[in-house]
Design a protein around this motif. Structure first.
Motif, PDB file in Angstrom:
ATOM      1  N   ILE A  56      40.032  50.526  39.196  1.00  0.00           N
ATOM      2  CA  ILE A  56      39.118  49.455  40.128  1.00  0.00           C
ATOM      3  C   ILE A  56      37.304  50.361  39.262  1.00  0.00           C
ATOM      4  CG2 ILE A  56      37.766  49.594  42.177  1.00  0.00           C
ATOM      5  CD1 ILE A  56      41.052  49.335  43.049  1.00  0.00           C
TER       6      ILE A  56
ATOM      7  N   TRP B 120      34.338  49.108  37.976  1.00  0.00           N
ATOM      8  CA  TRP B 120      32.965  49.144  39.380  1.00  0.00           C
ATOM      9  C   TRP B 120      32.214  49.800  38.259  1.00  0.00           C
ATOM     10  CZ3 TRP B 120      31.397  54.035  41.257  1.00  0.00           C
ATOM     11  CH2 TRP B 120      30.070  53.549  42.192  1.00  0.00           C
TER      12      TRP B 120
ATOM     13  N   ALA C 193      46.328  43.057  38.268  1.00  0.00           N
ATOM     14  CA  ALA C 193      45.396  43.787  39.890  1.00  0.00           C
ATOM     15  C   ALA C 193      44.577  42.051  40.066  1.00  0.00           C
ATOM     16  CB  ALA C 193      44.577  44.190  39.342  1.00  0.00           C
TER      17      ALA C 193
END
Length: 162
Positions: A20, A24, A135
């Motif tokens: 993640i 990001w 994911a």
């Protein structure tokens, strides 16, 4: 000396958070097969196989991700309380690998080449497909992840039970 091993759930959580955070910060999914392709493209400049799309980008963040893997391992080894040394000790795989260090090195290099070729053929490595694609619930990546794990399971059975 006591060795501290992370719990499986904690390691999984750390990997998930890294995926993640990587997306990001960089805006692209994690994975290093594109970086591997860049390295191969630099080495094999005349092979069009490695000169498509993202493989042309000399400042590809995945190239730096790929370079960071061995650097991170080296920093971890240098920061270890145990003295660091080269070893071809492969644990349980010593049963099925050749016994000489030179032969082990050849098998490992050949395996790495197959891994890189397969990652290029599949469009991503196991990290890219199983972790990131999984994911994102990407159907081809989910299928690839199942194939990766089933192949590993079957190969382990073939190596150690026959």
């Amino acid at each position: 000396m006591e060795i501290t091993v992370w719990s499986g759930w904690l390691g999984g959580l750390a990997i998930g958070l890294f995926v993640i955070l990587h997306f990001w910060l960089i805006g692209k999914p994690a994975g290093c097969s594109t970086g591997y392709g860049n390295v191969c493209g630099y080495i094999c400049k005349n092979m069009s196989y490695y000169h498509e799309g993202e493989y042309r980008d000399k400042n590809n963040p995945k190239l730096w991700f790929l370079i960071g893997i061995p650097i991170g391992g080296l920093l971890s080894a240098l920061g270890s309380a145990e003295p660091w040394h080269w070893s071809f000790d492969m644990g349980m795989y010593d049963q099925v690998l050749p016994q000489s260090n030179a032969a082990k090195a050849i098998w490992l290099i050949f395996g790495g080449m197959l891994l890189g070729f397969g990652a290029r053929l599949a469009g991503a490595c196991t990290t890219g497909h199983a972790l990131v694609g999984g994911a994102m619930m990407n159907p081809p990546s989910l299928l690839a992840g199942v194939v990766f794990f089933m192949s590993a399971f079957l190969m382990t059975q073939l190596l150690f039970n026959f």
